[in-house]
Design a protein around this motif. Structure first.
Motif, short mmCIF file in Angstrom:
data_model
loop_
_atom_site.label_atom_id
_atom_site.label_comp_id
_atom_site.label_asym_id
_atom_site.label_seq_id
_atom_site.Cartn_x
_atom_site.Cartn_y
_atom_site.Cartn_z
N MET A 185 0.85 -1.19 -0.05
CA MET A 185 0.21 0.25 0.02
C MET A 185 0.84 1.23 0.02
O MET A 185 2.04 1.16 0.46
CB MET A 185 -0.82 -0.05 1.22
CG MET A 185 -2.04 -1.06 1.35
SD MET A 185 -3.16 -0.68 2.59
CE MET A 185 -2.02 -1.50 4.04
N LYS A 186 0.28 2.21 -0.62
CA LYS A 186 1.07 3.59 -0.62
C LYS A 186 0.31 4.29 0.84
O LYS A 186 -1.03 4.52 0.86
CB LYS A 186 0.62 4.48 -1.89
CG LYS A 186 1.70 5.59 -2.01
CD LYS A 186 1.49 6.07 -3.32
CE LYS A 186 2.31 7.38 -3.33
NZ LYS A 186 1.64 8.25 -4.32
N ILE A 187 1.28 4.58 1.64
CA ILE A 187 0.83 5.06 3.03
C ILE A 187 1.36 6.35 3.39
O ILE A 187 2.75 6.56 3.35
CB ILE A 187 1.25 4.02 4.26
CG1 ILE A 187 0.43 2.62 3.79
CG2 ILE A 187 0.83 4.54 5.49
CD1 ILE A 187 0.93 1.49 4.81
N LEU A 188 0.46 7.37 3.69
CA LEU A 188 1.24 8.61 4.19
C LEU A 188 1.04 8.54 5.60
O LEU A 188 -0.08 8.51 6.14
CB LEU A 188 -0.01 9.93 3.58
CG LEU A 188 0.33 11.40 4.16
CD1 LEU A 188 1.67 11.61 3.73
CD2 LEU A 188 -0.74 12.31 3.51
N LYS A 214 7.17 -3.69 6.77
CA LYS A 214 5.76 -4.72 6.33
C LYS A 214 5.92 -4.55 4.72
O LYS A 214 4.99 -5.32 4.29
CB LYS A 214 4.78 -4.14 6.62
CG LYS A 214 4.51 -4.04 8.39
CD LYS A 214 4.18 -5.48 8.95
CE LYS A 214 4.13 -5.34 10.77
NZ LYS A 214 4.30 -6.64 11.16
N GLY A 215 6.72 -4.13 4.32
CA GLY A 215 6.60 -3.92 2.91
C GLY A 215 5.69 -2.98 2.03
O GLY A 215 5.48 -2.97 0.71
N HIS A 216 5.50 -1.93 2.73
CA HIS A 216 4.74 -0.77 2.21
C HIS A 216 5.33 0.39 1.86
O HIS A 216 6.59 0.61 2.21
CB HIS A 216 3.48 -0.44 3.26
CG HIS A 216 2.55 -1.48 3.89
ND1 HIS A 216 1.69 -2.09 2.61
CD2 HIS A 216 2.38 -2.20 4.81
CE1 HIS A 216 0.95 -2.96 3.50
NE2 HIS A 216 1.31 -3.04 4.60
N GLU A 217 5.03 1.10 0.71
CA GLU A 217 5.60 2.32 0.25
C GLU A 217 4.98 3.24 1.25
O GLU A 217 3.93 4.19 0.89
CB GLU A 217 5.26 2.44 -1.27
CG GLU A 217 5.98 3.48 -2.08
CD GLU A 217 5.48 4.05 -3.22
OE1 GLU A 217 4.64 3.34 -4.03
OE2 GLU A 217 5.60 5.26 -3.74
N ALA A 218 5.62 3.45 2.24
CA ALA A 218 5.13 4.42 3.45
C ALA A 218 6.09 5.70 3.42
O ALA A 218 7.24 5.72 3.05
CB ALA A 218 5.41 3.89 4.93
N TYR A 219 5.47 6.82 3.37
CA TYR A 219 6.24 8.21 3.67
C TYR A 219 5.81 9.01 4.78
O TYR A 219 4.71 9.18 5.15
CB TYR A 219 5.98 9.10 2.34
CG TYR A 219 6.44 8.54 1.08
CD1 TYR A 219 7.66 8.42 0.55
CD2 TYR A 219 5.44 7.52 0.59
CE1 TYR A 219 8.21 8.20 -0.43
CE2 TYR A 219 5.98 7.17 -0.83
CZ TYR A 219 7.18 7.10 -1.30
OH TYR A 219 7.71 6.43 -2.56
N SER A 220 6.94 9.48 5.68
CA SER A 220 6.40 10.39 6.73
C SER A 220 6.32 11.98 5.86
O SER A 220 6.99 12.10 4.81
CB SER A 220 7.66 10.46 7.54
OG SER A 220 8.88 10.54 7.00
N LYS A 246 -2.68 10.62 -4.27
CA LYS A 246 -3.82 9.41 -3.92
C LYS A 246 -2.90 8.53 -2.91
O LYS A 246 -1.92 8.08 -3.05
CB LYS A 246 -3.88 8.75 -5.35
CG LYS A 246 -4.97 7.41 -4.81
CD LYS A 246 -5.69 6.90 -6.32
CE LYS A 246 -6.59 5.62 -6.13
NZ LYS A 246 -6.51 5.16 -4.65
N TRP A 247 -3.76 8.23 -1.85
CA TRP A 247 -3.20 7.31 -0.92
C TRP A 247 -4.04 6.09 -0.43
O TRP A 247 -5.27 6.20 -0.58
CB TRP A 247 -2.85 8.25 0.44
CG TRP A 247 -2.04 9.14 0.16
CD1 TRP A 247 -2.28 10.40 -0.23
CD2 TRP A 247 -0.59 9.19 0.12
NE1 TRP A 247 -1.01 11.48 -0.19
CE2 TRP A 247 0.16 10.57 -0.14
CE3 TRP A 247 0.50 8.11 0.32
CZ2 TRP A 247 1.28 10.70 -0.17
CZ3 TRP A 247 1.79 8.42 0.11
CH2 TRP A 247 2.33 9.86 0.07
N PRO A 272 -10.95 11.74 1.30
CA PRO A 272 -11.92 10.59 0.74
C PRO A 272 -11.24 9.09 0.77
O PRO A 272 -11.66 8.16 0.46
CB PRO A 272 -12.00 11.04 -0.84
CG PRO A 272 -10.98 12.02 -1.09
CD PRO A 272 -10.78 12.76 0.22
N CYS A 273 -9.76 9.24 1.16
CA CYS A 273 -9.02 8.00 1.50
C CYS A 273 -9.91 6.98 2.16
O CYS A 273 -10.73 7.44 3.27
CB CYS A 273 -7.89 8.22 2.13
SG CYS A 273 -6.70 6.85 2.47
#
Ligand SMILES: C[S@@+](CC[C@H](N)C(=O)[O-])C[C@H]1O[C@@H](n2cnc3c(N)ncnc32)[C@H](O)[C@@H]1O
Length: 204
Positions: A1-4, A20-26, A52-53, A102-103
């Motif tokens: 998942m793309k996580i903000l 966990k393998g996610h595309e996470a950004y702080s 989009k997240w 809307p996420c």
């Protein structure tokens, strides 16, 4: 998942979501302290919200919203500090940008807030002592499309994490200096960050 992970300079949740393998950004207006600038968006979160997240986890500033600041909002009985109140209104507007996004998977974290700002009904209250840290610090979560966080490691309480003017039970051990530094005190507890990644990061 793309996580903000918005309003996060420590990268506590971002790093665990990456594990966990996610595309996470702080994202924070200040530089990150977590050691991964390549995963950090140093900018206003409202700009980043236009992308989009798949999941948004937000730790918006609580300085003007928190119940612990009541003595500054009402410096003398019955008198409201209007300048401070207006800052609280702005802080609520910022909070609501996450709440109304809307996420489909949203989590917002904040302490107990002042009633005067009428934040939406929170979903649950979590505590550091439910996740391996021996302190109480009542922390609210507003959740959409995510399950309530379950205690991951309940331990005995030693005191409160952030001493307030009313607290008779403030922690005064070796790390007391840390708890009085607002920047340090607002970092997400590692145990809570791990619980978020374990319990929300498995969702496809
Ligand atoms: C209550 S602290 C949360 C810290 C977080 N728990 C962590 O572990 O890093 C709020 C954070 O929001 C950041 N912030 C304030 N305004 C912001 C904005 N417009 N966009 C992004 N971050 C912002 C502050 O710099 C601060 O680091």
């Amino acid at each position: 998942m793309k996580i903000l992970v918005a309003c996060e300079e420590s990268q506590a949740v971002t790093i665990r979501m990456r594990e966990k393998g996610h595309e996470a950004y702080s994202c924070d207006i200040i530089p990150c302290s977590g050691g991964h600038p390549e995963w950090h968006l140093q900018k206003d979160a409202t700009e980043v919200l236009k992308q989009k997240w798949d999941m948004i986890i937000a730790f918006p500033p609580c300085t003007y919203l928190s119940k612990a600041s009541a003595c500054r909002l009402y410096p003398t009985k019955g008198n409201l500090d209007i300048e401070r109140y207006n800052k609280g209104v702005k802080a609520k507007e910022f909070f609501m940008k996450f709440y109304n996004h809307p996420c489909t998977k949203i989590a917002i974290e904040n302490p107990i807030s002042l009633k005067v700002f009428s934040l939406p009904q929170h979903t649950q209250v979590i505590q550091p002592y439910e996740h391996g840290h021996a302190y109480s610090k009542a922390t609210r979560l507003w959740l959409k499309g995510l399950s309530k966080i379950k205690p991951s490691n309940i331990v005995e309480k030693k005191g409160t994490w952030v001493p307030s003017h009313t607290s008779k039970n403030a922690y005064s051990g070796k790390n007391d200096k840390c708890t009085r530094d607002p920047k340090v005190a607002s970092k997400t507890f590692p145990g809570i960050a791990q619980a978020m990644a374990d319990q929300w990061g498995g969702i496809k």
